[in-house]
Design a protein around this motif. Sequence first.
Motif, PDB file in Angstrom:
ATOM      1  N   ASN A 115       0.813  -1.211   0.000  1.00  0.00           N
ATOM      2  CA  ASN A 115       0.000   0.000   0.000  1.00  0.00           C
ATOM      3  C   ASN A 115       0.850   1.266   0.000  1.00  0.00           C
ATOM      4  O   ASN A 115       0.605   2.193  -0.778  1.00  0.00           O
ATOM      5  N   TYR A 132      -1.360   4.987  10.489  1.00  0.00           N
ATOM      6  CA  TYR A 132      -2.053   4.715   9.237  1.00  0.00           C
ATOM      7  C   TYR A 132      -1.690   3.312   8.738  1.00  0.00           C
ATOM      8  O   TYR A 132      -0.532   2.885   8.846  1.00  0.00           O
ATOM      9  N   LEU A 133      -2.643   2.595   8.246  1.00  0.00           N
ATOM     10  CA  LEU A 133      -2.495   1.343   7.498  1.00  0.00           C
ATOM     11  C   LEU A 133      -2.122   0.099   8.316  1.00  0.00           C
ATOM     12  O   LEU A 133      -2.732  -0.953   8.160  1.00  0.00           O
ATOM     13  N   GLN A 157      -7.395   3.372   1.657  1.00  0.00           N
ATOM     14  CA  GLN A 157      -6.231   2.733   1.047  1.00  0.00           C
ATOM     15  C   GLN A 157      -6.476   2.572  -0.446  1.00  0.00           C
ATOM     16  O   GLN A 157      -7.551   2.866  -0.955  1.00  0.00           O
TER      17      GLN A 157
END
Length: 602
Positions: A248, A335-336, A377
């Motif tokens: 990602n 994040y992520l 995403q």
Amino acid sequence: MKKVDRNAPCPCGSSKKYKQCCGSLGEVQAEMAHTVFTSPSNSFQAALEYHQAGRLLQAEAIYRQILQREPNHPEALHFLGVIAYQTGNNDIAVELISKAIGINASSQMYCNLGAVFQALYKLDNAVESYRNALALKPDFADAYHNLGITLLDQGNLEAAVENFRQALVLKPDYAEAYSKLLFLYGYHASLESREYLAIARSWELACVPAQDRKLAHDRTFNRPPSAGRRLRVGYISCDYRHHPVSFNIEQIFAHHDRTRIELFAYSTNGVRDAVTERLQALVEHWVPVMGLPDAAIRERIEADGIDVLIDLSGHTAHNRMGVFARRAAPVQAYYLGYFASTGLTEMDYLIGDDILTPPETDSHFSEQVWRLPRIWQSYNGKSDAPLTDWHPAEDGRIWVGSFNNLSKLTPATLSIWAKVLHALPEGRLLLKTNSLVDVGNRQRILNAMSGHGIAPDRIELRDSSDTPAWLSHMAYYNRLDIALDPVGGMGGGITTCDALWMGAPVITLEGDRYASRVTATILNAIGHPEWIARSEAEYIGKVVALARDVEHRKELRVAQRSRITQSPLCDASGLTRCIENAYFEMFDQWLGRQKEMHSMAL
């Protein structure tokens, strides 16, 4: 200096020739590693210092020189085995560490051998190794921690929790064990969100000294306004390698506008592969910080003048939560890489979206939820993936299943999948994942499904040996009629995207928290909200209805990839613009608060 004959027995002490053993590491690396230096600095202590600093080639060369002089030096064998493990040569690592144990066993040797067996998915062997380590050293916190991880991989959640807790009894500030406990609770949704959050908030109390927490709270930063300059953005991760997070983040790195963003990547892991090389080429400032204490990394980040610092790990393995707890930048967000609250006082934001983190979940987080106006995403589309070649089975069988990590297949998941099979007599369950190479794991799945009344002949279990190459792995989705998302805890992410890309419909049960809503936001982004169930009965009903509608599934397989390509899920450029705008807004809000506090002080 002299070099080792490639046809001679390997200097590491294994039974193989050098070219069949460590010489397989690659010509350049092997030539360096097997160069024998004769300077006085060639000592075991020097090798350890190189090893601890991540300079594996230099350490390896000295270990080999020691073994040429003293073939049965147990620690040189042991640490050479550790290097083999660190460089992915696990079979060699087992041979070397086992030989060291046979000469003079230690608890650390057994613990490291267990780690190698884990990497090989020989989980019973790993458990035995860790228990041998504990027999020699009952207060060995690392062995309890690693044993907990292995038991988790075997699906024994209660025993895993017990071992993590025992590690923390022995070492209350054991940050990695505490994080692993949080990971387990969040991954499997085994606690109510408020209970999880209470434990998460306690992480920093246990793992960060009070003085450091106070300094973090009082820390100030002097930054100019964002107008007319580039914002300095840093990402910190231990997963800049072949890893779902990097799949990602690579797209975001590639699309960052360099007229707006000055990009820093802080790598906390010395492991490198082709993905690492690509990521490094995409950033202006690649900063290796592996092995440094959290306080030192914090100081480096502050010296770099970072405006917005992004964590990509959360409480996953080898995280550096301690850097964020000590406040390294004016704005800090994650994040992520994680799926629940970090619990950190100094973590300002969690980046999500309206479906992944709807307003009713705000109380789950210590951070402020920053919702992007689109899916949070993107997916790179994998243009080199094979075209779909799916056909309905001639005998009428319907293959449902999952290629998700086995640790996601909780008892709740297996229970609902058994109900799907009961409602769909022609159904068969196909599971494929790396850890099914372990015989114990295969038997556990069969036993669990048998307990729900599903005979073994309705289940097919596959591991990575069936599809050693990525292309063959993706092509294997042609065997699935319908992909099933795990329920309750952590659902699919990249696996969901891969299944959809290969044309398979995916049915999910939208849960009440981040971890169980990932597939829901993916399906909404590609225009298939009808595959999102809100109850167990609806989940089962959607699978059965789709299974019986063969003509619709034929249409889906043909059109789905094109539909995904044109959806927000594959719009990495649009995602990156949204994220950049969020960073500027976060920073400007921080700057506004600073000005407000300054004026109040006057």
